[in-house]
Design a protein around this motif. Sequence first.
Motif, short mmCIF file in Angstrom:
data_model
loop_
_atom_site.label_atom_id
_atom_site.label_comp_id
_atom_site.label_asym_id
_atom_site.label_seq_id
_atom_site.Cartn_x
_atom_site.Cartn_y
_atom_site.Cartn_z
N GLU A 28 0.83 -1.21 0.00
CA GLU A 28 0.00 0.00 0.00
C GLU A 28 0.87 1.26 0.00
OE1 GLU A 28 -1.73 3.45 1.64
OE2 GLU A 28 -0.63 2.15 3.00
N LYS A 29 1.93 1.25 0.78
CA LYS A 29 2.80 2.44 0.87
C LYS A 29 3.62 2.62 -0.41
CE LYS A 29 2.84 2.47 5.87
NZ LYS A 29 3.56 2.06 7.08
N TYR A 30 4.12 1.53 -0.98
CA TYR A 30 4.83 1.67 -2.25
C TYR A 30 3.90 2.21 -3.33
CZ TYR A 30 8.80 -1.00 -0.34
OH TYR A 30 9.87 -1.43 0.41
N ARG A 31 2.63 1.78 -3.32
CA ARG A 31 1.66 2.33 -4.27
C ARG A 31 1.48 3.83 -4.08
NH1 ARG A 31 -0.71 -1.27 -7.42
NH2 ARG A 31 -1.18 -3.24 -6.47
N ARG A 32 1.43 4.24 -2.82
CA ARG A 32 1.32 5.68 -2.54
C ARG A 32 2.53 6.43 -3.07
NH1 ARG A 32 0.44 6.02 3.58
NH2 ARG A 32 1.00 8.20 3.22
N CYS A 33 3.71 5.83 -2.95
CA CYS A 33 4.93 6.47 -3.48
C CYS A 33 4.80 6.74 -4.97
CB CYS A 33 6.15 5.57 -3.28
SG CYS A 33 6.76 5.44 -1.62
N VAL A 36 2.32 9.45 -5.81
CA VAL A 36 2.89 10.78 -5.59
C VAL A 36 3.88 11.13 -6.70
CG1 VAL A 36 4.42 12.11 -4.05
CG2 VAL A 36 2.55 10.74 -3.09
N ASP A 37 4.69 10.17 -7.11
CA ASP A 37 5.71 10.39 -8.13
C ASP A 37 5.73 9.20 -9.10
OD1 ASP A 37 7.91 10.89 -9.72
OD2 ASP A 37 9.34 11.06 -8.07
N PRO A 38 4.95 9.29 -10.18
CA PRO A 38 4.87 8.18 -11.13
C PRO A 38 6.19 7.83 -11.82
CG PRO A 38 3.08 9.74 -11.50
CD PRO A 38 4.03 10.36 -10.52
N ASN A 39 7.19 8.68 -11.71
CA ASN A 39 8.49 8.42 -12.33
C ASN A 39 9.54 7.95 -11.32
OD1 ASN A 39 7.73 9.13 -15.01
ND2 ASN A 39 7.75 11.27 -14.35
N PHE A 40 9.10 7.46 -10.17
CA PHE A 40 9.99 7.02 -9.09
C PHE A 40 10.37 5.55 -9.31
CE2 PHE A 40 10.20 6.03 -4.28
CZ PHE A 40 11.56 6.28 -4.23
N PHE A 41 11.50 5.33 -9.96
CA PHE A 41 11.96 3.99 -10.28
C PHE A 41 12.00 3.09 -9.04
CE2 PHE A 41 15.47 0.98 -10.10
CZ PHE A 41 15.10 0.11 -11.12
N ASP A 42 12.63 3.56 -7.97
CA ASP A 42 12.76 2.72 -6.77
C ASP A 42 11.40 2.30 -6.22
OD1 ASP A 42 15.54 2.79 -6.83
OD2 ASP A 42 15.68 4.48 -5.45
N GLY A 43 10.42 3.18 -6.31
CA GLY A 43 9.08 2.85 -5.85
C GLY A 43 8.44 1.76 -6.67
N TRP A 44 8.54 1.85 -8.00
CA TRP A 44 7.99 0.82 -8.88
C TRP A 44 8.69 -0.52 -8.67
CZ3 TRP A 44 3.46 1.13 -10.95
CH2 TRP A 44 2.92 2.38 -11.29
N HIS A 45 10.01 -0.46 -8.56
CA HIS A 45 10.78 -1.70 -8.36
C HIS A 45 10.40 -2.37 -7.04
CE1 HIS A 45 14.39 -4.03 -7.17
NE2 HIS A 45 14.29 -4.44 -8.43
N ALA A 46 10.37 -1.59 -5.98
CA ALA A 46 10.02 -2.15 -4.66
C ALA A 46 8.58 -2.65 -4.65
CB ALA A 46 10.25 -1.09 -3.58
N LEU A 47 7.68 -1.92 -5.30
CA LEU A 47 6.29 -2.36 -5.38
C LEU A 47 6.21 -3.71 -6.07
CD1 LEU A 47 3.24 -1.99 -5.08
CD2 LEU A 47 3.30 -0.62 -7.19
N MET A 49 8.50 -6.03 -6.32
CA MET A 49 9.08 -7.08 -5.47
C MET A 49 8.12 -7.44 -4.33
SD MET A 49 11.80 -7.79 -7.04
CE MET A 49 12.67 -8.83 -5.90
N ALA A 50 7.50 -6.43 -3.70
CA ALA A 50 6.57 -6.71 -2.60
C ALA A 50 5.34 -7.46 -3.12
CB ALA A 50 6.16 -5.40 -1.93
N LEU A 51 4.85 -7.08 -4.28
CA LEU A 51 3.70 -7.79 -4.86
C LEU A 51 4.05 -9.25 -5.15
CD1 LEU A 51 2.40 -4.96 -7.18
CD2 LEU A 51 1.08 -6.03 -5.33
N MET A 52 5.25 -9.50 -5.61
CA MET A 52 5.67 -10.89 -5.84
C MET A 52 5.65 -11.67 -4.53
SD MET A 52 8.71 -10.76 -8.67
CE MET A 52 9.15 -12.44 -8.31
N LYS A 53 6.13 -11.05 -3.46
CA LYS A 53 6.20 -11.74 -2.16
C LYS A 53 4.83 -12.11 -1.63
CE LYS A 53 10.63 -9.87 -0.73
NZ LYS A 53 11.36 -9.10 0.28
N ALA A 60 2.60 -7.53 -10.00
CA ALA A 60 4.05 -7.42 -9.87
C ALA A 60 4.70 -7.25 -11.23
CB ALA A 60 4.62 -8.65 -9.16
N GLU A 61 4.21 -8.01 -12.20
CA GLU A 61 4.76 -7.91 -13.56
C GLU A 61 4.54 -6.51 -14.14
OE1 GLU A 61 4.34 -10.10 -17.89
OE2 GLU A 61 3.32 -10.97 -16.16
N ALA A 62 3.36 -5.94 -13.92
CA ALA A 62 3.07 -4.60 -14.41
C ALA A 62 3.96 -3.56 -13.74
CB ALA A 62 1.60 -4.27 -14.19
N ALA A 63 4.16 -3.68 -12.43
CA ALA A 63 5.04 -2.73 -11.73
C ALA A 63 6.48 -2.88 -12.21
CB ALA A 63 4.95 -2.94 -10.21
#
Length: 80
Positions: A28-33, A36-47, A49-53, A60-63
């Motif tokens: 949920e928090k990575y989604r909020r990131c 807030v900033d759709p161009n935040f690479f680290d946020g998409w990557h972490a999202l 990975m968390a979705l995979m877990k 996860a594939e879309a993120a």
Amino acid sequence: MAEMPTRDEIFDDANGDIAVGDLESAVEKYRRCVDVDPNFFDGWHALGMALMKVGRFKEAEAAGAKAKVLSWGGKIAPNS
């Protein structure tokens, strides 16, 4: 009225959630990131990975695809 947390503060909170095993809260928090900033690479990557877990593989594939595009400067990566 309290200030809204910054993208980086939300990201740090999500990382803390990951550390203690609260994966759904982290998602949920990575989604909020990335809201807030759709161009935040680290946020998409972490999202991704968390979705995979948590077993949400299509999301996860879309993120991950969004992170891949961002890592190539907005261009589709070769062999994608």
